[in-house]
Structure formats: structure tokens, C-alpha cells
Design an enzyme around this catalytic site. Structure first.
Site, PDB file in Angstrom:
ATOM      1  N   GLY A  15       0.826  -1.205   0.000  1.00  0.00           N
ATOM      2  CA  GLY A  15       0.000   0.000   0.000  1.00  0.00           C
ATOM      3  C   GLY A  15       0.858   1.251   0.000  1.00  0.00           C
ATOM      4  N   ARG A  76       0.436  -5.417  -6.722  1.00  0.00           N
ATOM      5  CA  ARG A  76       0.570  -6.770  -6.178  1.00  0.00           C
ATOM      6  C   ARG A  76       1.192  -7.664  -7.252  1.00  0.00           C
ATOM      7  NH1 ARG A  76      -1.867  -7.222  -1.416  1.00  0.00           N
ATOM      8  NH2 ARG A  76      -3.565  -5.777  -0.898  1.00  0.00           N
ATOM      9  N   ASP A 107       5.104  -5.448   5.781  1.00  0.00           N
ATOM     10  CA  ASP A 107       5.597  -6.794   6.081  1.00  0.00           C
ATOM     11  C   ASP A 107       5.526  -7.744   4.885  1.00  0.00           C
ATOM     12  OD1 ASP A 107       2.855  -6.954   6.129  1.00  0.00           O
ATOM     13  OD2 ASP A 107       2.710  -7.763   8.158  1.00  0.00           O
ATOM     14  N   THR A 130       4.110   2.265   5.731  1.00  0.00           N
ATOM     15  CA  THR A 130       2.711   1.861   5.860  1.00  0.00           C
ATOM     16  C   THR A 130       2.041   2.772   6.870  1.00  0.00           C
ATOM     17  OG1 THR A 130       1.210   0.146   6.722  1.00  0.00           O
ATOM     18  CG2 THR A 130       3.475   0.044   7.478  1.00  0.00           C
ATOM     19  N   ASP A 132      -0.306   2.048   8.780  1.00  0.00           N
ATOM     20  CA  ASP A 132      -0.821   1.300   9.935  1.00  0.00           C
ATOM     21  C   ASP A 132       0.139   1.268  11.122  1.00  0.00           C
ATOM     22  OD1 ASP A 132      -3.230   0.702   8.709  1.00  0.00           O
ATOM     23  OD2 ASP A 132      -2.481  -1.148   7.827  1.00  0.00           O
ATOM     24  N   ASP A 134       2.352  -0.880  11.935  1.00  0.00           N
ATOM     25  CA  ASP A 134       2.272  -2.201  12.572  1.00  0.00           C
ATOM     26  C   ASP A 134       3.505  -3.068  12.320  1.00  0.00           C
ATOM     27  OD1 ASP A 134       1.809  -2.462   9.881  1.00  0.00           O
ATOM     28  OD2 ASP A 134       0.099  -3.808  10.073  1.00  0.00           O
ATOM     29  N   ARG A 176      -6.989  -2.595   9.842  1.00  0.00           N
ATOM     30  CA  ARG A 176      -7.670  -3.891   9.866  1.00  0.00           C
ATOM     31  C   ARG A 176      -7.121  -4.781  10.979  1.00  0.00           C
ATOM     32  NH1 ARG A 176      -6.734  -5.020   5.036  1.00  0.00           N
ATOM     33  NH2 ARG A 176      -5.008  -6.459   5.338  1.00  0.00           N
ATOM     34  N   HIS A 258      -9.698   5.685   2.100  1.00  0.00           N
ATOM     35  CA  HIS A 258      -8.370   5.858   1.528  1.00  0.00           C
ATOM     36  C   HIS A 258      -7.863   7.292   1.561  1.00  0.00           C
ATOM     37  CE1 HIS A 258      -9.113   1.770   0.183  1.00  0.00           C
ATOM     38  NE2 HIS A 258      -7.822   1.684  -0.072  1.00  0.00           N
ATOM     39  N   ARG A 261      -4.598   7.640   3.291  1.00  0.00           N
ATOM     40  CA  ARG A 261      -3.332   7.271   2.640  1.00  0.00           C
ATOM     41  C   ARG A 261      -2.766   8.398   1.785  1.00  0.00           C
ATOM     42  NH1 ARG A 261      -3.633   1.266   0.043  1.00  0.00           N
ATOM     43  NH2 ARG A 261      -3.556   0.066   1.969  1.00  0.00           N
TER      44      ARG A 261
END
Length: 328
Positions: A15, A76, A107, A130, A132, A134, A176, A258, A261
Site C-alpha cells: 500500500g 501486487r 511486512d 505503511t 498502519d 504495525d 484492519r 483511503h 493514505r
């Protein structure tokens, strides 16, 4: 012993996140500073397999430090998950005489980099990008600070209309699997309740809190919900549940999506991207590989990239406790 590094490739994968362009710029200009060649890989691993690479110079990356998204695009790649796809990618790098690679992503991108290194002994360094936040091994990932500011600004605006109409708003933010944005934006925007994936606080607790707020005379209420909240209900179901049990509330839902982002990266993200980009190149020049650069106690550090993928970045439970106190 790693061979001398003369040419480095840089890619963005997964992302997009604000600050990725600033990181690309830092990698390219570090290469120029150390008299190295640099190539950009378009569309992540998919572009690597398709040999979609371009030479980058210091002038190629002017005026991008302030831009959101990524000039190298992202995509992707199912083919990179196969040995044949990775072999094709390696051949392309060999043909281009690329000696090492900097991967900016999350990740999933790092997992691909680890496998690629193991199969072909190809030097890789990761830069965490990212919203997030995370990833283990860094207090901040690229884009997280910007996404937080975007979320808080949006919630502030929603608060204005909530107050004008005595409404309860459920505001869903991204996350998420991680509640970093929800927790920090919720505290920063003064939300009455914050629901995150790491902690199942229970629906009854939320109802009690909202009822207390109403009795205390609050003219509006905001509940910030991470998209991966553990209550088992999506944000619309949560709104319906409150309407059913607390009919005094006029409930609305707003999903930020979004927009979190996008946008120009914050000063923090621009500076962080610059620091991490320079460090990534210098680690490769020092003969290091399979590391991720990150931030800890405002110092740039490196972590084994496998640890970064598997370690997990835990939520700040002290902040959750503070949230409980200041929303009473």
C-alpha cells in the site's frame, strides 16, 4: 563478504503511504553523494519481473519530497510468489548490473525481500512504509504521522456537525489488524469511545459510556472505530446496535477510507523518510544486508528484517488507560 556496491535499485511495494517519495529521493541522492548509480523499479515486484526499471539521478527526484503516493507506483505480484517469477526478477537485476536493493513497504514486501535474499544471496535493506504503523523495530513507519493528522482533522470537522445537530458519529479509520491510528486519533480528537482490534472492550461498556456522556450533557459524541475492531460487528452494525439500545441518539456513520493514505506528507514523515533513506544506502555500503531501518528513541536503528516481519508492534496500553480517564 559482500561485493563492492556500485548500483542500487529502489522500489515501493504494498500500500502507498505519504513519505514514500521522500524516501525514494533520499535513496537516490545518497547514491549520487556516494558516487553510486541508482535505478527505480516501477510497480514493485511485478515491475521487477517485467524489467520495468529506469535510471534515476539526483535531478530525477526534484520536487517530490512534498508529494504523497509514490512516483514508482505499487502493485501486487502473484508471479513473485513463485520460484520462476523470482528467478526472472533476479536475472533482470543481473542484466542491469544491480548490486543491491532497497525495498520501501510493509511486512508483505519485506517477506518477499527475505525470500529473495535467501534464494539468490542478493543484498536487501527495508524501509518501513505503511500508515498502519504495525511493523516491529520502529516506533514510526512512513506515512503513519500524516495519516494520523489527516484522521484528526477529519474527525474535528465531523465534530462540528455532530455538535450542531446533537448527533453521535461513528467514524471508521484504517487499521484492519492494528489500532494505532484509531487509538491516537481518538485521543487527539477527544473521542468518547475508541474501538480497536487489539482489545475487545465489549458493547455493553460502549453503551454505558455513551449513556454517561448523554447524562453529563454532552451535545455530541464521537466513537472512533478501527476497521478491524474485535466487537465482531462492522461500523454500520455498531451504529444500528446503539440506535436500538439508546434511541435518544441520532446516529450517523462516516468512513474515512483511503483519504488517510493520501495527501502531502507531514514534516515528521519527510524528515523520517530522509533519515531512513540515507541510512539504508549506508548500510549497504557497509556490507550489511537483510536489515530494516527504523526509529527508536529518535535514533535511526536497524533490525533483522525477519524480526521486523514476525515481531509485531504492540499497542500502547498506557494510552488506552489515559483515554478511559480523559473521556469520563
Amino acid at each position: 563478504m559482500m561485493k563492492n556496491i556500485k548500483k542500487i535499485a529502489v522500489m515501493t511495494s504494498g500500500g502507498d503511504a505519504p513519505g514514500m517519495n521522500a524516501a525514494i529521493r533520499a535513496v537516490v541522492r545518497s547514491c549520487a553523494y556516494y558516487s553510486l548509480s541508482c535505478v527505480g523499479i516501477y510497480r514493485g515486484y511485478e515491475g521487477l519481473i517485467e524489467d520495468d526499471l529506469i535510471e534515476l539521478t539526483a535531478r530525477s527526484v526534484h520536487n517530490i519530497v512534498n508529494k504523497g503516493g509514490t512516483i514508482l507506483k505499487s502493485a501486487r505480484s502473484t508471479e513473485f510468489r513463485t520460484k520462476e517469477g523470482r528467478a526472472k526478477a533476479f536475472e533482470n537485476l543481473k542484466e542491469r548490473e544491480v548490486d543491491a536493493m532497497v525495498v520501501i513497504g510493509g511486512d508483505g514486501s519485506f517477506t518477499g525481500a527475505v525470500i529473495f535474499n535467501e534464494e539468490f544471496d542478493f543484498p536487501v535493506i527495508g524501509i518501513p512504509g505503511t500508515i498502519d504503523n504495525d511493523i516491529f523495530g520502529t516506533s514510526h513507519t512512513l506515512g503513519y504521522d500524516t495519516a494520523l493528522n489527516t484522521a484528526v482533522e477529519a474527525i474535528d470537522k465531523i465534530r462540528d456537525t455532530a455538535s450542531s445537530h446533537n448527533r453521535l458519529f461513528f467514524v471508521e479509520v484504517m487499521g484492519r489488524d492494528a489500532g494505532f491510528i484509531a487509538l491516537n486519533a481518538g485521543v487527539g480528537a477527544g473521542a468518547e469511545e475508541i474501538l480497536i482490534p487489539e482489545e475487545d472492550l465489549g458493547l455493553d461498556r460502549m453503551l454505558e459510556s455513551l449513556e454517561r456522556s448523554r447524562r453529563a450533557g454532552k451535545s455530541s459524541s464521537i466513537v472512533v472505530v478501527a476497521e478491524g475492531d474485535k466487537s465482531g460487528k462492522n461500523v454500520y452494525e455498531l451504529a444500528a446496535y446503539v440506535e436500538e439500545n439508546l434511541p435518544q441518539y441520532d446516529v450517523r456513520v462516516s468512513i474515512l477510507g483511503h483519504m488517510q493514505r493520501g495527501g502531502s506528507p507531514s514534516c515528521f514523515d519527510r524528515v523520517l523518510a530522509s533519515r531512513l533513506g540515507v541510512k539504508a544506502v549506508e548500510l549497504l555500503l557497509d556490507g550489511k544486508t537483510n536489515l530494516m531501518v527504523g526509529l527508536k528513541d529518535n535514533k535511526v536503528i536497524s533490525t533483522d528484517i525477519k524480526e521486523a516481519v514476525s515481531g509485531g508492534h504492540s499497542i500502547n496500553y498506557e494510552l488506552l488507560r489515559i483515554s478511559d480517564i480523559i473521556t469520563t
